[in-house]
Design a protein around this motif. Structure first.
Motif, PDB file in Angstrom:
ATOM      1  N   MET A  90       0.847  -1.200   0.000  1.00  0.00           N
ATOM      2  CA  MET A  90       0.000   0.000   0.000  1.00  0.00           C
ATOM      3  C   MET A  90       0.879   1.245   0.000  1.00  0.00           C
ATOM      4  O   MET A  90       1.869   1.307   0.722  1.00  0.00           O
ATOM      5  N   GLN A  91       0.523   2.255  -0.785  1.00  0.00           N
ATOM      6  CA  GLN A  91       1.283   3.498  -0.831  1.00  0.00           C
ATOM      7  C   GLN A  91       1.049   4.320   0.432  1.00  0.00           C
ATOM      8  O   GLN A  91      -0.063   4.359   0.957  1.00  0.00           O
ATOM      9  N   PRO A  92       2.081   4.971   0.948  1.00  0.00           N
ATOM     10  CA  PRO A  92       1.890   5.892   2.070  1.00  0.00           C
ATOM     11  C   PRO A  92       0.919   6.996   1.682  1.00  0.00           C
ATOM     12  O   PRO A  92       0.840   7.383   0.510  1.00  0.00           O
ATOM     13  N   PRO A  93       0.160   7.536   2.646  1.00  0.00           N
ATOM     14  CA  PRO A  93      -0.800   8.611   2.318  1.00  0.00           C
ATOM     15  C   PRO A  93      -0.147   9.794   1.631  1.00  0.00           C
ATOM     16  O   PRO A  93      -0.748  10.419   0.752  1.00  0.00           O
ATOM     17  N   GLU A  94       1.102  10.113   2.002  1.00  0.00           N
ATOM     18  CA  GLU A  94       1.773  11.261   1.395  1.00  0.00           C
ATOM     19  C   GLU A  94       2.014  11.031  -0.096  1.00  0.00           C
ATOM     20  O   GLU A  94       1.892  11.943  -0.911  1.00  0.00           O
ATOM     21  N   ASP A  95       2.387   9.810  -0.472  1.00  0.00           N
ATOM     22  CA  ASP A  95       2.601   9.502  -1.875  1.00  0.00           C
ATOM     23  C   ASP A  95       1.294   9.565  -2.656  1.00  0.00           C
ATOM     24  O   ASP A  95       1.273   9.965  -3.824  1.00  0.00           O
ATOM     25  N   ILE A  96       0.206   9.151  -2.007  1.00  0.00           N
ATOM     26  CA  ILE A  96      -1.106   9.219  -2.652  1.00  0.00           C
ATOM     27  C   ILE A  96      -1.483  10.680  -2.895  1.00  0.00           C
ATOM     28  O   ILE A  96      -2.010  11.037  -3.957  1.00  0.00           O
ATOM     29  N   THR A  97      -1.187  11.547  -1.920  1.00  0.00           N
ATOM     30  CA  THR A  97      -1.462  12.976  -2.086  1.00  0.00           C
ATOM     31  C   THR A  97      -0.716  13.537  -3.290  1.00  0.00           C
ATOM     32  O   THR A  97      -1.288  14.250  -4.120  1.00  0.00           O
ATOM     33  N   ALA A  98       0.570  13.217  -3.408  1.00  0.00           N
ATOM     34  CA  ALA A  98       1.361  13.696  -4.539  1.00  0.00           C
ATOM     35  C   ALA A  98       0.790  13.173  -5.854  1.00  0.00           C
ATOM     36  O   ALA A  98       0.692  13.922  -6.838  1.00  0.00           O
ATOM     37  N   ARG A  99       0.408  11.902  -5.871  1.00  0.00           N
ATOM     38  CA  ARG A  99      -0.131  11.315  -7.094  1.00  0.00           C
ATOM     39  C   ARG A  99      -1.436  12.002  -7.502  1.00  0.00           C
ATOM     40  O   ARG A  99      -1.656  12.304  -8.686  1.00  0.00           O
ATOM     41  N   ARG A 100      -2.298  12.271  -6.536  1.00  0.00           N
ATOM     42  CA  ARG A 100      -3.579  12.916  -6.839  1.00  0.00           C
ATOM     43  C   ARG A 100      -3.377  14.357  -7.312  1.00  0.00           C
ATOM     44  O   ARG A 100      -4.069  14.814  -8.236  1.00  0.00           O
ATOM     45  N   ASN A 114      -0.746  15.477  -8.861  1.00  0.00           N
ATOM     46  CA  ASN A 114      -0.208  15.388 -10.224  1.00  0.00           C
ATOM     47  C   ASN A 114      -1.302  15.099 -11.231  1.00  0.00           C
ATOM     48  O   ASN A 114      -1.297  15.628 -12.350  1.00  0.00           O
ATOM     49  N   ALA A 115      -2.253  14.246 -10.833  1.00  0.00           N
ATOM     50  CA  ALA A 115      -3.350  13.911 -11.738  1.00  0.00           C
ATOM     51  C   ALA A 115      -4.200  15.139 -12.054  1.00  0.00           C
ATOM     52  O   ALA A 115      -4.672  15.316 -13.179  1.00  0.00           O
ATOM     53  N   ARG A 116      -4.382  16.014 -11.080  1.00  0.00           N
ATOM     54  CA  ARG A 116      -5.242  17.180 -11.263  1.00  0.00           C
ATOM     55  C   ARG A 116      -4.497  18.406 -11.770  1.00  0.00           C
ATOM     56  O   ARG A 116      -5.027  19.192 -12.561  1.00  0.00           O
ATOM     57  N   PHE A 117      -3.249  18.579 -11.296  1.00  0.00           N
ATOM     58  CA  PHE A 117      -2.544  19.823 -11.591  1.00  0.00           C
ATOM     59  C   PHE A 117      -1.166  19.614 -12.208  1.00  0.00           C
ATOM     60  O   PHE A 117      -0.411  20.564 -12.367  1.00  0.00           O
ATOM     61  N   GLY A 118      -0.853  18.389 -12.581  1.00  0.00           N
ATOM     62  CA  GLY A 118       0.463  18.107 -13.142  1.00  0.00           C
ATOM     63  C   GLY A 118       0.727  18.812 -14.451  1.00  0.00           C
ATOM     64  O   GLY A 118       1.879  19.103 -14.786  1.00  0.00           O
ATOM     65  N   ALA A 119      -0.328  19.092 -15.210  1.00  0.00           N
ATOM     66  CA  ALA A 119      -0.179  19.784 -16.491  1.00  0.00           C
ATOM     67  C   ALA A 119      -0.809  21.167 -16.473  1.00  0.00           C
ATOM     68  O   ALA A 119      -0.931  21.812 -17.512  1.00  0.00           O
ATOM     69  N   ALA A 120      -1.187  21.641 -15.285  1.00  0.00           N
ATOM     70  CA  ALA A 120      -1.804  22.964 -15.170  1.00  0.00           C
ATOM     71  C   ALA A 120      -0.738  24.045 -15.314  1.00  0.00           C
ATOM     72  O   ALA A 120       0.457  23.770 -15.202  1.00  0.00           O
ATOM     73  N   PRO A 121      -1.124  25.280 -15.587  1.00  0.00           N
ATOM     74  CA  PRO A 121      -0.146  26.368 -15.604  1.00  0.00           C
ATOM     75  C   PRO A 121       0.622  26.434 -14.285  1.00  0.00           C
ATOM     76  O   PRO A 121       0.086  26.087 -13.224  1.00  0.00           O
ATOM     77  N   ALA A 122       1.856  26.872 -14.358  1.00  0.00           N
ATOM     78  CA  ALA A 122       2.707  26.899 -13.164  1.00  0.00           C
ATOM     79  C   ALA A 122       2.070  27.703 -12.034  1.00  0.00           C
ATOM     80  O   ALA A 122       2.110  27.300 -10.864  1.00  0.00           O
ATOM     81  N   GLU A 123       1.480  28.839 -12.372  1.00  0.00           N
ATOM     82  CA  GLU A 123       0.867  29.689 -11.358  1.00  0.00           C
ATOM     83  C   GLU A 123      -0.271  28.972 -10.643  1.00  0.00           C
ATOM     84  O   GLU A 123      -0.460  29.129  -9.431  1.00  0.00           O
ATOM     85  N   ALA A 124      -1.039  28.158 -11.390  1.00  0.00           N
ATOM     86  CA  ALA A 124      -2.151  27.425 -10.792  1.00  0.00           C
ATOM     87  C   ALA A 124      -1.645  26.359  -9.828  1.00  0.00           C
ATOM     88  O   ALA A 124      -2.186  26.190  -8.722  1.00  0.00           O
ATOM     89  N   ALA A 125      -0.608  25.628 -10.224  1.00  0.00           N
ATOM     90  CA  ALA A 125      -0.037  24.607  -9.350  1.00  0.00           C
ATOM     91  C   ALA A 125       0.528  25.239  -8.079  1.00  0.00           C
ATOM     92  O   ALA A 125       0.365  24.709  -6.975  1.00  0.00           O
ATOM     93  N   LEU A 126       1.180  26.380  -8.251  1.00  0.00           N
ATOM     94  CA  LEU A 126       1.729  27.083  -7.095  1.00  0.00           C
ATOM     95  C   LEU A 126       0.621  27.553  -6.164  1.00  0.00           C
ATOM     96  O   LEU A 126       0.708  27.397  -4.934  1.00  0.00           O
ATOM     97  N   ALA A 127      -0.437  28.104  -6.723  1.00  0.00           N
ATOM     98  CA  ALA A 127      -1.546  28.604  -5.912  1.00  0.00           C
ATOM     99  C   ALA A 127      -2.218  27.479  -5.137  1.00  0.00           C
ATOM    100  O   ALA A 127      -2.581  27.652  -3.959  1.00  0.00           O
TER     101      ALA A 127
END
Length: 234
Positions: free
Chosen positions: A1-11, A13-26
């Motif tokens: 099972m993945q640690p919760p922190e890794d799941i957070t990063a994965r989620r 990335n799924a939502r904001f991995g390709a978003a504009p840089a400013e959006a990911a930062l915000a």
């Protein structure tokens, strides 16, 4: 099972991995409000991410690793750029120099010098923070080529808003917002680290050729361990 922190990063990335840089930062600033800091070298490209931060929340802590071996121009640029952008919490992080009182360790072992002057001070400075923002880009080194926008290093979430940016995008952003340049860029230093381990880059050389010239290394160790994997603090 993945640690919760890794799941957070994965989620994220799924939502904001390709978003504009400013959006990911915000998103990161909102999610980790009061528990996030940005690490900046105040080097050749640093103004881009710092400008983005200043437009969202200039009160977020900005950590500069003042190794005591930085170029004087870098320290002057830090003051100039911080004032220009209205950054309110720039913190200079300094090393414990008792293990290298004459500042000569870099001549014998540059990796150990980075561990003393960068890795250890940063790990101490980040205690109490659950997330950290970096200015790393995939095009910079082979070790960064597959870097995700959101990743977890075993201790905290790491956000790389500019991960997918190109050198051309960086240059265009400088022009669009008329950002002040590091004074050493015009003198042949496309990347700027500590003075003893940074040299000018000649025409036709790769931009990182001036870092640790003559050594087979591309990273100082604050992001990647000696095996090339993400550094896992502790």
């Amino acid at each position: 099972m993945q640690p919760p922190e890794d799941i957070t990063a994965r989620r994220l990335n799924a939502r904001f991995g390709a978003a504009p840089a400013e959006a990911a930062l915000a998103v990161a600033l909102d999610r980790y409000e009061g528990r996030i800091a940005l690490v900046s070298s105040f080097g050749a490209e640093a103004a881009v991410l710092l400008h983005m931060l200043s437009r969202i929340d200039p009160s977020v802590p900005v950590l500069l690793l003042d190794t005591r071996l930085l170029f004087p121009e870098t320290l002057a640029y830090q003051q100039e750029l911080s004032a220009h952008l209205g950054l309110r919490q720039v913190r200079r992080i300094t090393p414990d120099e008792r293990a290298d009182p004459d500042r000569s360790l870099h001549r014998r072992d540059s990796t150990a010098c980075c561990a003393l002057r960068k890795v250890a001070p940063l790990q101490a400075a980040l205690k109490g923070f659950d997330a950290v923002i970096t200015g790393r880009k995939r095009f910079q080194t082979g070790q960064r080529a597959a870097m995700a926008r959101f990743e977890h290093d075993g201790m905290r979430l790491k956000i790389n808003p500019l991960a997918d940016w190109t050198a051309q995008q960086i240059a265009a952003y400088f022009e669009t917002y008329a950002l002040p340049r590091h004074p050493l860029v015009a003198q042949g230093f496309p990347l700027i680290g500590c003075a003893p381990c940074t040299s000018r880059v000649a025409d036709g050389e790769e931009s990182r050729a001036g870092r640790w010239r003559g050594e087979a290394r591309q990273e100082c160790g604050i992001h990647f361990g000696p095996d090339g994997k993400v550094e896992r603090a502790g």
